[in-house]
Design an enzyme around this catalytic site. Structure first.
Site, PDB file in Angstrom:
ATOM      1  CB  CYS A 125      -0.882  -0.211   1.113  1.00 56.40           C
ATOM      2  SG  CYS A 125      -2.214   1.372   1.000  1.00 56.40           S
ATOM      3  CG  ASP A 183      -5.870  -1.517  -5.358  1.00 57.51           C
ATOM      4  OD1 ASP A 183      -6.524  -0.795  -5.050  1.00 57.51           O
ATOM      5  OD2 ASP A 183      -4.603  -1.617  -5.105  1.00 57.51           O
ATOM      6  CG  HIS A 214      -5.691  -1.581  -1.556  1.00 55.05           C
ATOM      7  ND1 HIS A 214      -4.674  -1.177  -2.569  1.00 55.05           N
ATOM      8  CD2 HIS A 214      -5.564  -1.330  -0.505  1.00 55.05           C
ATOM      9  CE1 HIS A 214      -3.822  -0.398  -1.664  1.00 55.05           C
ATOM     10  NE2 HIS A 214      -4.307  -0.477  -0.622  1.00 55.05           N
TER      11      HIS A 214
END
Length: 245
Positions: A125, A183, A214
């Site tokens: 991330c 994502d 994600h």
């Protein structure tokens, strides 16, 4: 490998940075991986990821990425309040401060008698972005970046001319990009923008787009893909064994 865990407070240009250290119990010198967390800092899933990597023969450093903005030891919850606080921290900390953190982590690693001095970076991330950002440092030999946010958008605070996307050509080591095709944080247009820049700059990169959402590495929550996560660990270990050992 059996591993041990301890922490150290590292001095940086912007204050003390608590850093967790995961490393083999067996004496010897091991290469180092800086593992950059999500916006929530060192949660239980991040700690487990670090332990997995350390068990393959690495010293893994997990810094508190927003140490200037929180009391030492802060871990945010995977809830709306934690997400709001973590995102606020992300928008508040300039990339230059992340760069000086990386400098401090590299210097720390090279001072330890259990480190070889070879350093790589990995993250998920925002941590994927920070691993990419670390790769701008010539002392980082390789980076493994999982669903790195905000590279394509150039939205993190930085001085003029110092955004991550526009500095891609400065990457000297090998870098691996891994993206989830489902994502929403890095849509296909963003991935294409980054891919085209990687081709244009001629950096040494590998590229993967997988059928995942994600945070598919996080072993809490309904987006976790265990089989895919194992594959990613194997690929990261192979990269770091080839470039750091």
């Amino acid at each position: 490998m059996i591993i041990q865990h301890h922490s150290h407070d590292i001095a940086t240009n912007t204050g003390v940075m608590r850093t967790s250290i995961y490393r083999p119990v067996e004496e010897g010198k091991y290469p180092c991986i800086i593992f950059y967390s999500e916006i929530f800092q060192e949660t239980a899933p991040i700690a487990r990821s670090a332990a997995i990597l350390a068990g393959h023969g690495f010293v893994v450093l997990v810094p508190e990425v927003f140490h200037e903005l929180n009391p030492i030891g802060t871990v945010l919850a995977y809830d709306d309040a934690g997400k709001d606080k973590g995102n606020a921290d992300k928008w508040a900390k300039p990339l230059e401060s992340h760069d000086s953190d990386t400098d401090a982590l590299i210097a720390f690693a090279r001072q330890q008698d259990y480190c070889t001095g070879n350093v790589g970076a990995m993250g998920v991330c925002i941590g994927g972005h920070l691993a990419y950002r670390a790769a701008l440092n010539p002392n980082i030999k390789a980076a493994f970046c999982l669903y790195a946010t905000d590279i394509h958008s150039d939205t993190l605070p930085a001085q003029a001319g110092n955004n991550s996307f526009e500095r891609m050509a400065d990457i000297k080591g090998e870098i691996h990009f891994v993206w989830g095709k489902q994502d929403p944080h890095v849509p296909k247009e963003g991935r294409l923008k980054i891919y085209q820049q990687a081709v244009a700059t001629g950096i040494n990169y590998q590229w993967q787009e997988v059928n995942a959402q994600h945070a598919f590495m996080r072993d809490e929550g309904d987006r976790y893909d265990p089989a895919l996560a194992i594959s990613m660990y194997q690929q990261a270990v192979a990269l770091f064994n080839r470039t750091l050992v």
